[in-house]
Design an enzyme around this catalytic site. Structure first.
Site, mmCIF file in Angstrom:
data_model
loop_
_atom_site.group_PDB
_atom_site.id
_atom_site.type_symbol
_atom_site.label_atom_id
_atom_site.label_comp_id
_atom_site.label_asym_id
_atom_site.label_seq_id
_atom_site.Cartn_x
_atom_site.Cartn_y
_atom_site.Cartn_z
ATOM 1 N N ASP A 173 33.596 43.694 43.813
ATOM 2 C CA ASP A 173 34.289 44.372 45.261
ATOM 3 C C ASP A 173 34.609 43.140 46.097
ATOM 4 O OD1 ASP A 173 33.643 46.834 44.500
ATOM 5 O OD2 ASP A 173 31.725 46.682 45.523
ATOM 6 N N HIS A 215 27.531 53.488 49.390
ATOM 7 C CA HIS A 215 28.808 53.631 50.177
ATOM 8 C C HIS A 215 28.755 54.783 51.047
ATOM 9 C CE1 HIS A 215 31.364 50.272 49.143
ATOM 10 N NE2 HIS A 215 31.067 50.397 47.918
ATOM 11 N N GLN A 252 26.761 51.509 44.391
ATOM 12 C CA GLN A 252 27.923 52.302 44.464
ATOM 13 C C GLN A 252 27.320 53.468 45.476
ATOM 14 O OE1 GLN A 252 30.283 51.448 43.354
ATOM 15 N NE2 GLN A 252 31.652 53.080 44.315
ATOM 16 N N HIS A 263 82.374 62.877 35.264
ATOM 17 C CA HIS A 263 81.566 61.670 34.449
ATOM 18 C C HIS A 263 82.256 61.109 33.188
ATOM 19 C CE1 HIS A 263 78.164 63.076 36.884
ATOM 20 N NE2 HIS A 263 77.401 62.006 36.335
ATOM 21 N N GLU A 285 36.152 54.870 38.061
ATOM 22 C CA GLU A 285 36.682 53.835 38.851
ATOM 23 C C GLU A 285 36.182 52.590 38.509
ATOM 24 O OE1 GLU A 285 35.433 54.124 42.891
ATOM 25 O OE2 GLU A 285 36.939 52.708 43.745
ATOM 26 N N HIS A 286 35.058 52.298 38.528
ATOM 27 C CA HIS A 286 34.381 51.303 38.034
ATOM 28 C C HIS A 286 33.468 51.443 36.782
ATOM 29 C CE1 HIS A 286 34.315 51.144 42.409
ATOM 30 N NE2 HIS A 286 34.557 49.820 42.230
ATOM 31 N N GLN A 323 48.171 58.962 64.323
ATOM 32 C CA GLN A 323 49.300 58.402 65.283
ATOM 33 C C GLN A 323 49.677 57.050 64.974
ATOM 34 O OE1 GLN A 323 46.136 59.373 66.068
ATOM 35 N NE2 GLN A 323 45.195 58.078 67.431
#
Lengths: 434, 434
Positions: B364, B265, B262, B423, B330-331, B194
């Site tokens: 980070d 997480h 890591q 054109h 990613e890292h 929402q």
């Protein structure tokens, strides 16, 4: 008589009219999406065999192996060599202009070192391998090959793989010639969702790419949406649009033809004129009526102008700029005395064509900037296709022993605040020195 | 004993093992998608009323009007002022470092004039208004507020609207403080699909934004995918990953803790170590066993390491770089003697942490570069979140009378070749002069 909508910005329901005019839901067809999901799954699991089958079924092109569906570099060169000299030169000149412009877009790596010896930066690299989808049939534009292939090559993409369906074996020589001019590395005569799947997942013959770009029909668009994440994709474009702001002092025939040049693309294309000069709008409408019968694609133009076109009287150029920013058009033509001043007021547009000499079609082919542009108000948040779409960045962080002390303190404080103890301790280890 | 996978790059099935290790299908749940479609439609048609109802139902937060769900700037400042001094300073220092780094990313407009007077260029503008989604509950990270809000503000976004659910009215003071530090303009305590719908379509109270960024749960991700096109979105991130390349000369406890940082997480996070030193890998495994019991989040870490982690023996650092480029992590942590030389061999990574001092957690929180990074091998084609994600480009074309002659010829030749007569004629009008 052509029945194009006329509005004035002062009419009470103008904002509603404008919203209705711009409303376009690129309705995603559920049944197309299901068919595409099946094809992609099949190509992912069965590879070349599936691609060959679908190509036989959809393109009526039978081949015993994928090798038969690859076009040699010699074949591309032959297509180029066989063109009339005028077309050869036009292709080469256009390609050169596009290349020179796009070279200005190249991103470069950078870094800086802080007083304590910590180095921070950004390493820019090119994508390794890119797939370029080129439609077969009526929407097969050699200029699209230029506009997609050249930025990739300028970015430094090593391998550019083009797919182009050739239904029944019919090839478009101009498209092949354009591929030759751009240095496309490999060409396969496959198309549809099966071609997108082959590029995204790779097969025994077709190597997996990192990004798929280029226009296509609803099946191709659905396939691109579905493989997004496995590979990158460019935008999924909506119908093409032009918005012209004219102060009333340009030849109305020119403006009428500029509106046509967008409308002739397809029935869903959108051409809108804003002018503070009501008499000029009448003149443009008269030019439209006069010139339309001369146009080979007049039925497409008529449908587009009647369904999605509009001529709008505005108070002044300031208001025109404000409306343009709301519309955020793909193509914005500023046919006015001082286009530089007006451009400074434009916040959202894919490409801005400045001044009476600058008709959109020059930009479509050869001015230099890309003709792949954000449509359907997405210029509010996106950009023309460019070299930057074929490069990417890696952040660089090299912390000095001193930096590890000061940053370690900040990081561990925040990490404990977030309840991430390993983050904190990892930083603290470096604070104690090795 | 923790059961983490061990591989060597010389084992015959290594490539298969690697592919299996990396395989992650972000399965889009069809039922979630249907629920989200319904919520979005409802918010689009009923606006504030729908948002209030869903907030009452899902977040158990009853409000008579949207105004009650807006947090004042004074409330944000109070959250900041009430923090312990150490946290206040850490937040401010982190924000300042992130701001300084991101300022280097600002794109600027440019143009050039050709000998015949034709001007070409690129006009860079900021997005007008951006929505920032911040999750409530356990994944509510103030550092995420910094990393999303600061690039937007550096880009020049005028209005940054944050939404953050506060289930049962429970607020995260650190998140509010971070919003204060970053200069977030408005905050609404709403969340879920929402909130995404309210930002994308606008309601009577919440203005429509041009882009929605920030992490969220499966409902938020599905909503972002669905509103893409109406507004821009950032990437939809997969589980977080780290790949560490170590020459074997870093303290194995450090490497173990970096792998933990890591893994803590969530259970799907991925931690992988590559080293040419098999004895060192043994030592890291011993450190893991020794340190794990000390970690408050040890169950999450254990699950992540056992299901998705790996310790891999490689031939040498060259091979490690090649594997890293395949993984496109990613890292990427380069815990080696000469990280500069090794970085030059890296083509695909979200962020590169160079040298033994540079643990990922510094990046980070506070090193400067963004911590929103491409996951699941998408670093092959995408980049960290940056200022460039909140700016966009408009192509500029201003053709001189001379340019109109030469370019008109090229454009009309190519346009006739494509069967687009309007054109061609539009270009030809300019060739005849006005």
């Amino acid at each position: 008589m052509l029945n194009i909508k006329r509005y004035t910005s002062t009419q009470p329901d103008f904002q509603d009219c404008l919203q209705q005019l711009l409303a376009f839901e690129g309705a995603q067809d559920e049944s197309i999406d299901q068919v595409v999901a099946g094809i992609l799954h099949d190509v992912k699991t069965r590879g070349d065999a599936a691609v060959l089958e679908y190509t036989g079924r959809f393109d009526k092109l039978q081949a015993a192996s994928m090798a038969e569906l690859e076009m040699s570099a010699a074949r591309l060169k032959q297509a180029f060599d066989d063109l009339p000299a005028e077309q050869r030169e036009a292709l080469q000149q256009a390609a050169e202009r596009v290349r020179v412009y796009h070279e200005k877009q190249l991103m470069h790596s950078w870094n800086y070192t802080e007083p304590d010896g910590t180095m921070l930066g950004q390493q820019v690299t090119a994508l390794d391998r890119v797939g370029l989808y080129v439609p077969g049939g009526k929407a097969a534009y050699p200029s699209s090959v230029l506009m997609n292939a050249i930025p990739a090559k300028v970015a430094g993409v090593k391998e550019l793989i083009m797919v182009v369906p050739t239904p029944g074996g019919v090839v478009n020589e101009l498209v092949l010639a354009a591929a030759h001019v751009c240095g496309v590395d490999r060409v396969f005569t496959i198309g549809g969702a099966q071609a997108v799947g082959a590029l995204a997942y790779g097969t025994a013959t077709i190597p997996q790419v990192d990004k798929v770009v280029g226009p296509g029909n609803a099946y191709v668009a659905a396939a691109k949406r579905r493989v997004f994440g496995v590979v990158g994709i460019d935008m999924v474009a909506g119908p093409s649009e032009i918005l012209i702001i004219c102060d009333g002092k340009t030849n109305p025939d020119w403006i009428a033809m500029d509106l046509f040049s967008q409308a002739e693309h397809d029935e869903l294309a959108q051409s809108i004129l804003l002018s503070p000069d009501a008499a000029f709008i009448d003149a443009v409408q008269a030019s439209i009526a006069k010139l339309l019968p001369e146009m080979p694609r007049q039925e497409i133009i008529r449908t587009a102008l009647e369904n999605r076109g509009a001529l709008i009287a505005v108070k002044d150029l300031d208001e025109a700029a404000a409306i343009a920013n709301y519309i955020s058009p793909e193509h914005l033509e500023l046919s006015v005395e001082d286009p530089v001043a007006l451009t400074a007021r434009i916040k959202h547009a894919g490409a801005i064509f400045m001044g009476r000499q600058t008709c959109e079609s020059l930009g479509d082919y050869c001015a230099g900037p890309n003709h792949v542009l954000p449509t359907s108000r997405t210029a509010r948040f996106s950009s023309p296709l460019g070299v930057y779409d074929f490069q990417k960045r890696s952040s660089l962080i090299m912390v000095s022993p001193t930096g590890a002390q000061t940053m370690g303190k900040i990081a561990s404080t925040l990490a404990y605040g977030e309840g991430l103890q390993a983050h904190a301790r990892s930083a603290e280890y470096r604070m104690k020195g090795s």
